[in-house]
Scaffold this motif. Sequence first.
Motif, PDB file in Angstrom:
ATOM      1  N   MET A  62      -9.617  -7.636  -2.875  1.00  0.00           N
ATOM      2  CA  MET A  62      -8.343  -6.923  -2.743  1.00  0.00           C
ATOM      3  C   MET A  62      -7.900  -6.353  -4.080  1.00  0.00           C
ATOM      4  SD  MET A  62      -5.911  -8.929   0.015  1.00  0.00           S
ATOM      5  CE  MET A  62      -6.194 -10.628  -0.488  1.00  0.00           C
ATOM      6  N   LEU A  63      -7.981  -7.169  -5.142  1.00  0.00           N
ATOM      7  CA  LEU A  63      -7.534  -6.715  -6.461  1.00  0.00           C
ATOM      8  C   LEU A  63      -8.374  -5.532  -6.948  1.00  0.00           C
ATOM      9  CD1 LEU A  63      -6.849 -10.164  -8.187  1.00  0.00           C
ATOM     10  CD2 LEU A  63      -5.162  -8.524  -7.330  1.00  0.00           C
ATOM     11  N   GLN A  99       0.706  -8.831  -7.903  1.00  0.00           N
ATOM     12  CA  GLN A  99      -0.686  -8.632  -8.313  1.00  0.00           C
ATOM     13  C   GLN A  99      -1.361  -7.546  -7.485  1.00  0.00           C
ATOM     14  OE1 GLN A  99      -2.045 -12.930  -8.082  1.00  0.00           O
ATOM     15  NE2 GLN A  99      -3.306 -12.219  -9.765  1.00  0.00           N
ATOM     16  N   LEU A 100      -1.015  -7.503  -6.190  1.00  0.00           N
ATOM     17  CA  LEU A 100      -1.656  -6.545  -5.294  1.00  0.00           C
ATOM     18  C   LEU A 100      -1.036  -5.157  -5.395  1.00  0.00           C
ATOM     19  CD1 LEU A 100      -2.232  -8.782  -2.153  1.00  0.00           C
ATOM     20  CD2 LEU A 100      -3.940  -7.941  -3.781  1.00  0.00           C
ATOM     21  N   GLY A 101      -0.077  -4.995  -6.312  1.00  0.00           N
ATOM     22  CA  GLY A 101       0.498  -3.675  -6.517  1.00  0.00           C
ATOM     23  C   GLY A 101       1.498  -3.278  -5.445  1.00  0.00           C
ATOM     24  N   ILE A 102       1.888  -4.239  -4.605  1.00  0.00           N
ATOM     25  CA  ILE A 102       2.891  -3.981  -3.559  1.00  0.00           C
ATOM     26  C   ILE A 102       3.989  -5.016  -3.747  1.00  0.00           C
ATOM     27  CG2 ILE A 102       3.177  -3.453  -1.100  1.00  0.00           C
ATOM     28  CD1 ILE A 102       0.134  -3.785  -0.783  1.00  0.00           C
ATOM     29  N   ILE A 131      -4.932   0.230   0.745  1.00  0.00           N
ATOM     30  CA  ILE A 131      -5.790  -0.904   1.104  1.00  0.00           C
ATOM     31  C   ILE A 131      -5.192  -1.719   2.242  1.00  0.00           C
ATOM     32  CG2 ILE A 131      -6.591  -1.058  -1.297  1.00  0.00           C
ATOM     33  CD1 ILE A 131      -5.267  -4.048  -0.970  1.00  0.00           C
ATOM     34  N   ALA A 148      -1.705   1.443  -3.754  1.00  0.00           N
ATOM     35  CA  ALA A 148      -1.967   0.125  -3.187  1.00  0.00           C
ATOM     36  C   ALA A 148      -1.839   0.152  -1.669  1.00  0.00           C
ATOM     37  CB  ALA A 148      -1.001  -0.895  -3.780  1.00  0.00           C
ATOM     38  N   MET A 149      -0.991   1.065  -1.152  1.00  0.00           N
ATOM     39  CA  MET A 149      -0.801   1.128   0.289  1.00  0.00           C
ATOM     40  C   MET A 149      -2.098   1.476   1.019  1.00  0.00           C
ATOM     41  SD  MET A 149       2.154   0.074   0.658  1.00  0.00           S
ATOM     42  CE  MET A 149       2.231   0.273   2.444  1.00  0.00           C
ATOM     43  N   VAL A 178      -7.339  -2.438  -4.992  1.00  0.00           N
ATOM     44  CA  VAL A 178      -6.046  -1.933  -5.449  1.00  0.00           C
ATOM     45  C   VAL A 178      -6.207  -1.173  -6.761  1.00  0.00           C
ATOM     46  CG1 VAL A 178      -3.835  -2.663  -6.436  1.00  0.00           C
ATOM     47  CG2 VAL A 178      -4.606  -3.633  -4.274  1.00  0.00           C
TER      48      VAL A 178
END
Lengths: 192, 192
Positions: free
Chosen positions: A110-111, B164-167, A123, A120-121, A114
Amino acid sequence: MPEVTGSSRPGGRTARTRESVLAAVRQLLAEQNAEVTVPAVAARSGVHATTIYRRWGTLESLLLDVAVADTQASSPVPATGDLRADLTSYVARLLTSLRGPGALGMLRAMLAAVRTADSAMEIVDFVQPRVDDFQAMLDAAEVTAIDGYRLIEIVLAPAYLRAQLGIPLDPATDGERLVDTALAVVERDQAE
Amino acid sequence: MPEVTGSSRPGGRTARTRESVLAAVRQLLAEQNAEVTVPAVAARSGVHATTIYRRWGTLESLLLDVAVADTQASSPVPATGDLRADLTSYVARLLTSLRGPGALGMLRAMLAAVRTADSAMEIVDFVQPRVDDFQAMLDAAEVTAIDGYRLIEIVLAPAYLRAQLGIPLDPATDGERLVDTALAVVERDQAE
């Protein structure tokens, strides 16, 4: 934004293309010295690189799609209608896997996705099938107090954080607490 | 294992040494082009490098100690006795800070310290003062159903994961949910 993978008809041409591409990625990942790149995946799968870029956006998003599909296959989320039993069994398996080799592979996927996506949306769609698994557990128990995202927030976030910090939670002593937190929210809603 | 910083008498020689070292780190961090290394910190603070290594183990653990002390100073955890109000105010500030510059500095400091320490357990002592802040919030409200660690698990873990996930979570719409989860566990305990 890449095409939403969940929107493809099961068994349709889009689904078959996805399976060919995912199979090619798995083959390449399993081979020593094989470079996993979009051109290599294209050559192996027979699907044009342009199609792969249009659908997944980046190699990292494609690898995330594979990670989600493989996690769904290797760690199915139970949905028997008994929320406590389902959660207890899922959490025990999660915490055990986070102490073993390959731990945090999903978080790393995931990281990486991103980091390389335009947003980020982008993913979110690739992770949605796993969120749906948790939603199915809740639906089977006819629970509406929390949704799949909140279950992930309560159960997965602490497990990931502790694993990242090198002090993974103990399936024997910590799992019950995570289950307990989720059930506290559900039971309070039912008592109202 | 490094000396437990919390064991030093406030105002004693050990505490003064720590303040000199922390002040030197802050000076070096604020200077453009200054290399932040243990020898540089030793030179700036007048504390021998051997003493620094004995007490903090690694530069990264020292930087974590500074990050924890600075976070305590810049984001005090309220402890008024009104748990809902304290949590709501703390979470709003946390989620806002996780959307701004320097977000996740504390998590990065922890991850760096874990990577370089001989054992992840060595960094626990450096984070303990912040855990104590959350425990003080609970103690002020005479809450025993959860402890400071569990509060961190319920509130900080999801906030960190999403950042961390940018969201990152939205202070306006997501904060209340985190507070609600913590209160559900507390209230169920009180109802029993």
